[in-house]
Design a protein around this motif. Structure first.
Motif, PDB file in Angstrom:
ATOM      1  N   LYS A 351     -27.081 -11.033 -10.451  1.00  0.00           N
ATOM      2  CA  LYS A 351     -28.172 -10.389  -9.717  1.00  0.00           C
ATOM      3  C   LYS A 351     -27.623  -9.360  -8.739  1.00  0.00           C
ATOM      4  O   LYS A 351     -28.171  -8.263  -8.599  1.00  0.00           O
ATOM      5  CB  LYS A 351     -29.015 -11.428  -8.965  1.00  0.00           C
ATOM      6  CG  LYS A 351     -30.180 -10.771  -8.218  1.00  0.00           C
ATOM      7  CD  LYS A 351     -30.934 -11.719  -7.321  1.00  0.00           C
ATOM      8  CE  LYS A 351     -32.008 -10.970  -6.539  1.00  0.00           C
ATOM      9  NZ  LYS A 351     -32.750 -11.837  -5.608  1.00  0.00           N
ATOM     10  N   ASP A 352     -26.535  -9.711  -8.041  1.00  0.00           N
ATOM     11  CA  ASP A 352     -25.908  -8.755  -7.129  1.00  0.00           C
ATOM     12  C   ASP A 352     -25.508  -7.483  -7.877  1.00  0.00           C
ATOM     13  O   ASP A 352     -25.653  -6.368  -7.363  1.00  0.00           O
ATOM     14  CB  ASP A 352     -24.665  -9.369  -6.483  1.00  0.00           C
ATOM     15  CG  ASP A 352     -25.011 -10.503  -5.520  1.00  0.00           C
ATOM     16  OD1 ASP A 352     -26.111 -10.478  -4.956  1.00  0.00           O
ATOM     17  OD2 ASP A 352     -24.173 -11.405  -5.348  1.00  0.00           O
ATOM     18  N   PHE A 353     -24.976  -7.667  -9.079  1.00  0.00           N
ATOM     19  CA  PHE A 353     -24.553  -6.517  -9.886  1.00  0.00           C
ATOM     20  C   PHE A 353     -25.746  -5.621 -10.212  1.00  0.00           C
ATOM     21  O   PHE A 353     -25.672  -4.397 -10.087  1.00  0.00           O
ATOM     22  CB  PHE A 353     -23.884  -7.025 -11.169  1.00  0.00           C
ATOM     23  CG  PHE A 353     -23.410  -5.931 -12.084  1.00  0.00           C
ATOM     24  CD1 PHE A 353     -22.336  -5.131 -11.741  1.00  0.00           C
ATOM     25  CD2 PHE A 353     -24.047  -5.699 -13.301  1.00  0.00           C
ATOM     26  CE1 PHE A 353     -21.899  -4.112 -12.599  1.00  0.00           C
ATOM     27  CE2 PHE A 353     -23.635  -4.699 -14.150  1.00  0.00           C
ATOM     28  CZ  PHE A 353     -22.547  -3.900 -13.796  1.00  0.00           C
ATOM     29  N   VAL A 354     -26.871  -6.223 -10.608  1.00  0.00           N
ATOM     30  CA  VAL A 354     -28.067  -5.445 -10.944  1.00  0.00           C
ATOM     31  C   VAL A 354     -28.611  -4.747  -9.706  1.00  0.00           C
ATOM     32  O   VAL A 354     -28.934  -3.556  -9.728  1.00  0.00           O
ATOM     33  CB  VAL A 354     -29.145  -6.354 -11.572  1.00  0.00           C
ATOM     34  CG1 VAL A 354     -30.409  -5.548 -11.856  1.00  0.00           C
ATOM     35  CG2 VAL A 354     -28.626  -6.977 -12.857  1.00  0.00           C
ATOM     36  N   VAL A 355     -28.700  -5.485  -8.597  1.00  0.00           N
ATOM     37  CA  VAL A 355     -29.255  -4.921  -7.360  1.00  0.00           C
ATOM     38  C   VAL A 355     -28.448  -3.718  -6.889  1.00  0.00           C
ATOM     39  O   VAL A 355     -28.996  -2.718  -6.420  1.00  0.00           O
ATOM     40  CB  VAL A 355     -29.315  -6.004  -6.262  1.00  0.00           C
ATOM     41  CG1 VAL A 355     -29.602  -5.389  -4.894  1.00  0.00           C
ATOM     42  CG2 VAL A 355     -30.364  -7.040  -6.603  1.00  0.00           C
ATOM     43  N   ASN A 356     -27.135  -3.779  -7.047  1.00  0.00           N
ATOM     44  CA  ASN A 356     -26.278  -2.711  -6.525  1.00  0.00           C
ATOM     45  C   ASN A 356     -26.122  -1.524  -7.469  1.00  0.00           C
ATOM     46  O   ASN A 356     -25.864  -0.403  -7.004  1.00  0.00           O
ATOM     47  CB  ASN A 356     -24.893  -3.285  -6.188  1.00  0.00           C
ATOM     48  CG  ASN A 356     -24.870  -4.020  -4.872  1.00  0.00           C
ATOM     49  OD1 ASN A 356     -24.824  -3.414  -3.812  1.00  0.00           O
ATOM     50  ND2 ASN A 356     -24.914  -5.350  -4.941  1.00  0.00           N
ATOM     51  N   TYR A 357     -26.288  -1.746  -8.785  1.00  0.00           N
ATOM     52  CA  TYR A 357     -25.948  -0.663  -9.713  1.00  0.00           C
ATOM     53  C   TYR A 357     -27.090  -0.231 -10.642  1.00  0.00           C
ATOM     54  O   TYR A 357     -26.940   0.744 -11.373  1.00  0.00           O
ATOM     55  CB  TYR A 357     -24.711  -1.059 -10.541  1.00  0.00           C
ATOM     56  CG  TYR A 357     -23.507  -1.286  -9.661  1.00  0.00           C
ATOM     57  CD1 TYR A 357     -22.873  -0.224  -9.020  1.00  0.00           C
ATOM     58  CD2 TYR A 357     -23.028  -2.580  -9.416  1.00  0.00           C
ATOM     59  CE1 TYR A 357     -21.776  -0.432  -8.197  1.00  0.00           C
ATOM     60  CE2 TYR A 357     -21.942  -2.802  -8.583  1.00  0.00           C
ATOM     61  CZ  TYR A 357     -21.325  -1.723  -7.973  1.00  0.00           C
ATOM     62  OH  TYR A 357     -20.261  -1.926  -7.147  1.00  0.00           O
ATOM     63  N   TYR A 358     -28.193  -0.936 -10.623  1.00  0.00           N
ATOM     64  CA  TYR A 358     -29.355  -0.503 -11.398  1.00  0.00           C
ATOM     65  C   TYR A 358     -30.201   0.446 -10.555  1.00  0.00           C
ATOM     66  O   TYR A 358     -30.481   0.172  -9.388  1.00  0.00           O
ATOM     67  CB  TYR A 358     -30.202  -1.704 -11.831  1.00  0.00           C
ATOM     68  CG  TYR A 358     -31.519  -1.302 -12.476  1.00  0.00           C
ATOM     69  CD1 TYR A 358     -31.560  -0.895 -13.804  1.00  0.00           C
ATOM     70  CD2 TYR A 358     -32.703  -1.308 -11.749  1.00  0.00           C
ATOM     71  CE1 TYR A 358     -32.757  -0.524 -14.395  1.00  0.00           C
ATOM     72  CE2 TYR A 358     -33.904  -0.944 -12.328  1.00  0.00           C
ATOM     73  CZ  TYR A 358     -33.925  -0.539 -13.660  1.00  0.00           C
ATOM     74  OH  TYR A 358     -35.108  -0.159 -14.245  1.00  0.00           O
ATOM     75  N   LYS A 359     -30.582   1.563 -11.158  1.00  0.00           N
ATOM     76  CA  LYS A 359     -31.436   2.533 -10.471  1.00  0.00           C
ATOM     77  C   LYS A 359     -32.740   2.679 -11.232  1.00  0.00           C
ATOM     78  O   LYS A 359     -32.741   2.771 -12.466  1.00  0.00           O
ATOM     79  CB  LYS A 359     -30.728   3.893 -10.371  1.00  0.00           C
ATOM     80  CG  LYS A 359     -29.484   3.869  -9.483  1.00  0.00           C
ATOM     81  CD  LYS A 359     -28.827   5.242  -9.396  1.00  0.00           C
ATOM     82  CE  LYS A 359     -27.577   5.191  -8.512  1.00  0.00           C
ATOM     83  NZ  LYS A 359     -26.920   6.522  -8.434  1.00  0.00           N
ATOM     84  N   GLU A 360     -33.814   2.704 -10.474  1.00  0.00           N
ATOM     85  CA  GLU A 360     -35.121   2.801 -11.088  1.00  0.00           C
ATOM     86  C   GLU A 360     -35.216   4.058 -11.945  1.00  0.00           C
ATOM     87  O   GLU A 360     -34.788   5.145 -11.554  1.00  0.00           O
ATOM     88  CB  GLU A 360     -36.208   2.832 -10.005  1.00  0.00           C
ATOM     89  CG  GLU A 360     -37.607   2.720 -10.558  1.00  0.00           C
ATOM     90  CD  GLU A 360     -38.652   2.622  -9.460  1.00  0.00           C
ATOM     91  OE1 GLU A 360     -39.850   2.571  -9.792  1.00  0.00           O
ATOM     92  OE2 GLU A 360     -38.259   2.590  -8.272  1.00  0.00           O
ATOM     93  N   GLY A 361     -35.768   3.888 -13.126  1.00  0.00           N
ATOM     94  CA  GLY A 361     -35.901   5.008 -14.047  1.00  0.00           C
ATOM     95  C   GLY A 361     -34.698   5.227 -14.926  1.00  0.00           C
ATOM     96  O   GLY A 361     -34.681   6.132 -15.760  1.00  0.00           O
ATOM     97  N   GLU A 362     -33.641   4.403 -14.754  1.00  0.00           N
ATOM     98  CA  GLU A 362     -32.425   4.559 -15.550  1.00  0.00           C
ATOM     99  C   GLU A 362     -32.129   3.265 -16.310  1.00  0.00           C
ATOM    100  O   GLU A 362     -30.997   2.784 -16.361  1.00  0.00           O
ATOM    101  CB  GLU A 362     -31.245   4.940 -14.658  1.00  0.00           C
ATOM    102  CG  GLU A 362     -31.426   6.287 -13.965  1.00  0.00           C
ATOM    103  CD  GLU A 362     -30.212   6.695 -13.147  1.00  0.00           C
ATOM    104  OE1 GLU A 362     -29.198   5.962 -13.189  1.00  0.00           O
ATOM    105  OE2 GLU A 362     -30.274   7.739 -12.484  1.00  0.00           O
ATOM    106  N   PHE A 363     -33.188   2.720 -16.908  1.00  0.00           N
ATOM    107  CA  PHE A 363     -33.075   1.466 -17.640  1.00  0.00           C
ATOM    108  C   PHE A 363     -32.068   1.586 -18.783  1.00  0.00           C
ATOM    109  O   PHE A 363     -31.212   0.719 -18.975  1.00  0.00           O
ATOM    110  CB  PHE A 363     -34.450   1.053 -18.161  1.00  0.00           C
ATOM    111  CG  PHE A 363     -34.476  -0.307 -18.790  1.00  0.00           C
ATOM    112  CD1 PHE A 363     -34.742  -1.434 -18.022  1.00  0.00           C
ATOM    113  CD2 PHE A 363     -34.236  -0.486 -20.152  1.00  0.00           C
ATOM    114  CE1 PHE A 363     -34.762  -2.698 -18.600  1.00  0.00           C
ATOM    115  CE2 PHE A 363     -34.250  -1.738 -20.729  1.00  0.00           C
ATOM    116  CZ  PHE A 363     -34.512  -2.858 -19.946  1.00  0.00           C
ATOM    117  N   ALA A 364     -32.167   2.655 -19.546  1.00  0.00           N
ATOM    118  CA  ALA A 364     -31.294   2.824 -20.709  1.00  0.00           C
ATOM    119  C   ALA A 364     -29.835   2.961 -20.292  1.00  0.00           C
ATOM    120  O   ALA A 364     -28.927   2.405 -20.933  1.00  0.00           O
ATOM    121  CB  ALA A 364     -31.733   4.047 -21.525  1.00  0.00           C
ATOM    122  N   SER A 365     -29.610   3.711 -19.203  1.00  0.00           N
ATOM    123  CA  SER A 365     -28.245   3.911 -18.730  1.00  0.00           C
ATOM    124  C   SER A 365     -27.612   2.595 -18.303  1.00  0.00           C
ATOM    125  O   SER A 365     -26.465   2.289 -18.656  1.00  0.00           O
ATOM    126  CB  SER A 365     -28.241   4.899 -17.565  1.00  0.00           C
ATOM    127  OG  SER A 365     -26.944   5.027 -17.027  1.00  0.00           O
TER     128      SER A 365
END
Length: 963
Positions: A351-365
């Motif tokens: 979850k920490d990994f997703v929170v820190n490196y996922y950006k809204e609108g960049e699901f595919a990336s």
């Protein structure tokens, strides 16, 4: 919630002083008081607390309380009953720290109790479910989590829940800022409060929880069944060829690509939000059993474990991988630990990994980034099976092989001081051991044999050359060999680790801290932590150091006690009379290990206590392996007995003290100090590395050049090895140094003298030379012939190690050096500075008497008179043959005067800017000196008149000139 670094709060509050003002309104008094003390409580008659700057910010010790030193945030936590994170957030808001919430308030649920209703009984529960999730509730669970992902695991948001006890019901309610969730199952539920600061309240259960439950297993099973049904309905094998025969096609696999094992629900929800199938258990301590493993193999083509990257998570990953060799381990990138979660802890999970490196609108990336991590996940199994026409074949997988070795603790460590530049090592928890390539090869073959793997596979591995050339591709471990911090020490035992801080001694499991030591430094003992202190050191009502001994059977503490009894002869010989009398025998037995025997004066008891406290402090200092630039000390163990400087008195227990240190600091560098020319040896530090624990210069010669060691004590250390390898060890890695000598240090530079931590040993233990004593007494005599260390049982060793830990704790709690009573130390140093031959000459020279014809009485010719320095110097050289400089002669004169409690060249004679007194003698200007022997004792000086009429002027001294 915004995140603020705690040091930002410190920096914004005048190094924590503004925070301390909230807790201690009178703390500012310490800023102007000489001893930095202030009154911690209203109505105190004397100041009970002290303030000091430590590590750049303010700390307070409340001696009227628990006597533990804390920084400003620590005191605020106690005052307000807040957790660390709560205190930091609150203070950041109050002091407008950049990045804090402007109006931060504690986030907490509502709480109420009520009587049980008529139909309610103990253990009943009721959930008030919300009809749907709010945007904020979903966002808190994960940036890509949707309501459908929550429904997959029966997770819902709740308004409140009620739990019934025997006589009343407790109702916990959610708020807009404190959401509450529930995994709602038939007959039971798991309550999830993600914003609860106290971890124990984050998860709780209501209802009848099943003995074992796997979240996500039903979802995975249902997906497998759907895939299977869909494939069965597809036309795969019903194509008819031209001859009317059915074609057989390869049957498609209904299993999902991956099943993921994660550590908890927050990881599972976030992984599900990217379309994958996670499973997790009710407790992080639960692990996959074989039946569940076989079930996962049924439902998924590959099983992947996503490990938390803290020490516990890595251990669990290694255990799982080596239990089920084909399960792949996905390790999150190590740079994730550089980020901090909302509680200020290093990030560690998915979850920490997703929170820190996922950006809204960049699901595919992000999905692509995640896919690469999955593809690079590796199992412990380092071979693959291939079914051919001739049978089963095995292929060796190099990357997986090196991963297998890493999972089993094998790797390399860089070492620039070796020929190859690295060592092969094996890690077992926190313990590191050097290994040879053949040991690694033996382990591999032994592993395959123990698992009863096919002979064909074992033959394949035997054919591989597992030598140094192939093994140098092993991962390099980036290990920091450190067992200490500025305020912490770790002691590594066979079964556990002791973590020592000023506040507490804590027993923790091996592997639970990110600290490493070499195997040869591990203490070979299964430690049991003692909860009761063996001693207590405090201040008495007069502010003097005091010690109370609680452990009455600790042999080493008893030894230290008797080695501190500098007045033992007065106590047991002078004041007792006939040693064979009934009273004398009874007293001796009752006070065998009493540091404050009733047969001594209060000041004598106090002096012995301070000697013992100093030894405890010095032992703690040496055993704390952290090198502080503010405490660059070297321990100097010496005898207390005043004797002629040429006499050597051993057997007082100095070597036993050093052996105690060596029981814990096992890798020490020994320098024989008996040879005064040892400091001319170019290879004196041969073999010392950053891994050396401490340097012992033992049995130091009377004329050893201590100035040679100054740089090793206070700065970097240059090592010149006999093999030609030279290198410099930085100060923080230079081992601490200790000296042991029967003599005081010779010709000490003042700057080096300040860096010696003296430890003084009485002559309670002694050899009876020339019938100087009634008997000889060794340490073992006090213990019925039992030798310390060598003849101890497990209990005695455990007591010793706990004592050492408590010594370290005491040292860590101090803010200044604790020297022993320095009376005899100073006297012995002055004797050393003079030298025996000079003292013999001076005793005669200053005893020379002349008759004062005017007064008709004899007076000292060379005391309380001006003496021409050159004449005295020439007299010394003629009578002794000594050769040293005129400057050295003056230093020895000053030492002789101080030794006799006289004053060399008192200020009132009028010294020039170079500290000299020049006079006309026989028409020539010569340097003279004046030793004032008529110095009043302290009580005489207090009673003496201070009027000018009683003072002798410089002119009066001039009239005493004898020529």
């Amino acid at each position: 919630m915004a995140y603020v670094e705690w040091m930002d709060v410190i920096n914004a509050t005048d190094n924590g002083l503004d925070i301390l003002r909230l807790v201690f309104p009178q703390v500012d008094d310490a800023l102007t008081s000489r001893d930095k003390k202030f009154k911690a409580r209203v109505g105190e008659k004397t100041a009970s607390a002290s303030l000091r700057l430590k590590d750049g910010h303010y700390h307070v010790t409340d001696f009227g309380g628990d006597q533990k030193e804390r920084n400003s945030i620590g005191w605020f936590m106690i005052e307000t009953d807040k957790t660390f994170a709560e205190a930091v957030q609150f203070l950041a808001s109050q002091f407008r720290v950049k990045g804090s919430d402007k109006a931060w308030t504690e986030v907490k649920p509502t709480w109420e109790t009520r009587p049980l209703k008529e139909a309610e009984k103990a253990k009943d529960y009721l959930l008030t479910l919300k009809p749907e999730f709010t945007v904020e509730e979903l966002a808190l669970l994960g940036p890509a989590v949707k309501a459908s992902h929550c429904h997959d695991f029966s997770l819902t948001a709740i308004s409140d829940y009620t739990f019934c006890k025997a006589t009343e019901a407790f109702v916990l309610g959610a708020t807009e800022t404190f959401p509450i969730y529930a995994f709602d199952h038939e007959g039971w539920a798991k309550i999830y409060q993600p914003l609860a600061f106290n971890k124990q309240y984050r998860f709780s259960f209501v209802g009848k929880k099943p003995a074992r439950f796997i979240y996500g297993m039903d979802l995975l099973e249902n997906q497998f069944k759907q895939n299977k049904k869909r494939l069965e309905n597809e036309e795969m094998d019903d194509a008819i060829n031209e001859e009317g025969e059915a074609q057989t096609g390869k049957k498609k696999d209904p299993r999902v690509d991956y099943a993921f094992i994660v550590s908890g629900g927050s990881d599972g929800l976030n992984l599900r939000s990217f379309g994958y199938f996670p499973i997790w258990f009710n407790s992080e301590s639960e692990t996959l059993n074989f039946e569940e493993y076989r079930k996962l193999q049924t439902y998924a083509k590959e099983i992947v474990y996503i490990a938390d990257i803290d020490s516990t998570g890595v251990k669990q990953a290694q255990k799982l991988a080596l239990t089920y060799l084909d399960i792949k381990i996905l390790m999150l990138p190590s740079y994730l630990k550089l980020k901090k979660d909302q509680r200020g802890n290093p990030c560690k999970d998915f979850k920490d990994f997703v929170v820190n490196y996922y950006k809204e609108g960049e699901f595919a990336s992000f999905s692509n980034r995640l896919q690469k991590l999955i593809e690079n996940a590796l199992p412990a199994q380092f071979w693959t099976k291939i079914y051919t026409k001739t049978g089963l074949k095995f292929n060796f997988r190099h990357t997986q092989f090196y991963n297998f070795l890493k999972l089993n603790g094998f790797g390399r460590i860089k070492d620039e001081h070796t020929k190859d530049g690295y060592h092969f090592v094996h890690l077992d928890g926190n313990i590191v051991r050097k290994v040879l390539p053949v040991e690694i090869e033996t382990f591999v073959h032994g592993f395959l044999k123990s698992r009863q793997l096919p002979i064909e596979l074992r033959d394949l591995i035997y054919s591989k050359q597992l030598n140094a050339n192939s093994l140098n591709k092993l991962d390099a471990f980036n290990i920091e060999f450190s067992s200490s911090e500025s305020d912490t020490q770790y002691m590594f035992f066979d079964n556990a680790i002791l973590k020592i801080t000023p506040a507490a001694i804590e027993k923790i499991n091996r592997g639970d801290v990110d600290r490493f030591i070499w195997e040869n430094k591990k203490i070979e003992h299964n430690v049991l932590l003692e909860t009761a202190p063996q001693f207590t050191i405090s201040k008495d009502v007069h502010g003097n150091p005091d010690i109370a001994i609680h452990a009455k059977d600790n042999m080493f503490l008893q030894f230290l006690t008797n080695a501190s009894r500098v007045h033992w002869r007065k106590e047991f010989e002078e004041n007792l009379g006939d040693p064979s009398s009934k009273d004398a025998i009874a007293y001796t037995e009752a006070n065998k290990f009493n540091i404050a025997g009733p047969n001594l004066l209060p000041e004598e008891r106090q002096e012995q206590k301070e000697h013992l406290i100093n030894k405890i402090f010095a032992l703690g200092y040496m055993l704390h392996t952290y090198k502080s630039p503010h405490k660059p000390w070297a321990v100097y163990a010496m005898d207390n007995k005043l004797a002629d400087i040429s006499e050597s008195h051993g057997g007082s227990g100095k070597s036993v003290f050093q052996k105690a240190i060596q029981q814990l600091l096992k890798k020490n560098h020994y320098i024989p100090g008996r040879d005064p020319k040892k400091t001319s040896d170019d290879f004196i530090y041969h073999g010392i590395t950053e891994d050396t624990d401490y340097i012992l210069v033992d049995d130091c010669n009377q004329y050893l050049d201590y100035g040679f060691f100054f740089s090793a004590i206070t700065g970097d250390l240059e090592v010149n090895n006999k093999n030609g390898l030279r290198f410099v060890i930085n100060f923080d890695k230079v081992p601490k140094m200790a000296f042991s000598s029967n003599y005081p240090p010779n010709n000490l530079d003042p700057s080096l003298a300040r860096r010696l931590l003296y430890v003084v040993f009485s002559d309670y233990y002694h050899f009876n030379q020339d019938n100087e004593y009634r008997e000889s007494r060794s340490v073992s005599d006090d213990f019925n012939g039992k030798t310390l260390f060598k003849e101890w049982d497990t209990k005695e060793w455990n007591q010793f190690y706990n004592f050492c830990a408590q010594c370290i704790q005491f040292y860590l709690a101090q803010n200044k050096k604790i020297d022993p009573p320095m009376g005899n130390v100073s006297m012995r140093n002055l004797l050393s500075e003079m030298g025996a031959s000079f003292k013999d000459w001076a005793d005669v020279f200053f005893a020379d008497m002349v008759t004062d014809e005017m007064r008709g009485e004899e007076t000292h010719k060379n005391l309380d008179n001006f003496v021409v320095k050159d004449l005295a110097f020439e007299d010394l050289k003629q009578k002794t043959g000594l050769k040293f400089s005129s400057t050295s002669f003056k230093k020895k004169l000053a030492a002789y005067a101080k030794y006799n409690e006289w004053i060399f060249n008192p200020e009132e004679i009028g010294l020039d800017e170079n500290g000299r007194k020049m006079q006309k003698v026989d028409g020539k200007t010569k340097e003279v000196f004046y030793i004032k022997s008529k110095v009043p004792k302290k009580d005489e000086a207090i009673a003496a008149s201070t009027t000018d009429a009683t003072k002798q002027s410089a002119d009066d001294l001039e009239n005493d000139l004898p020529f």
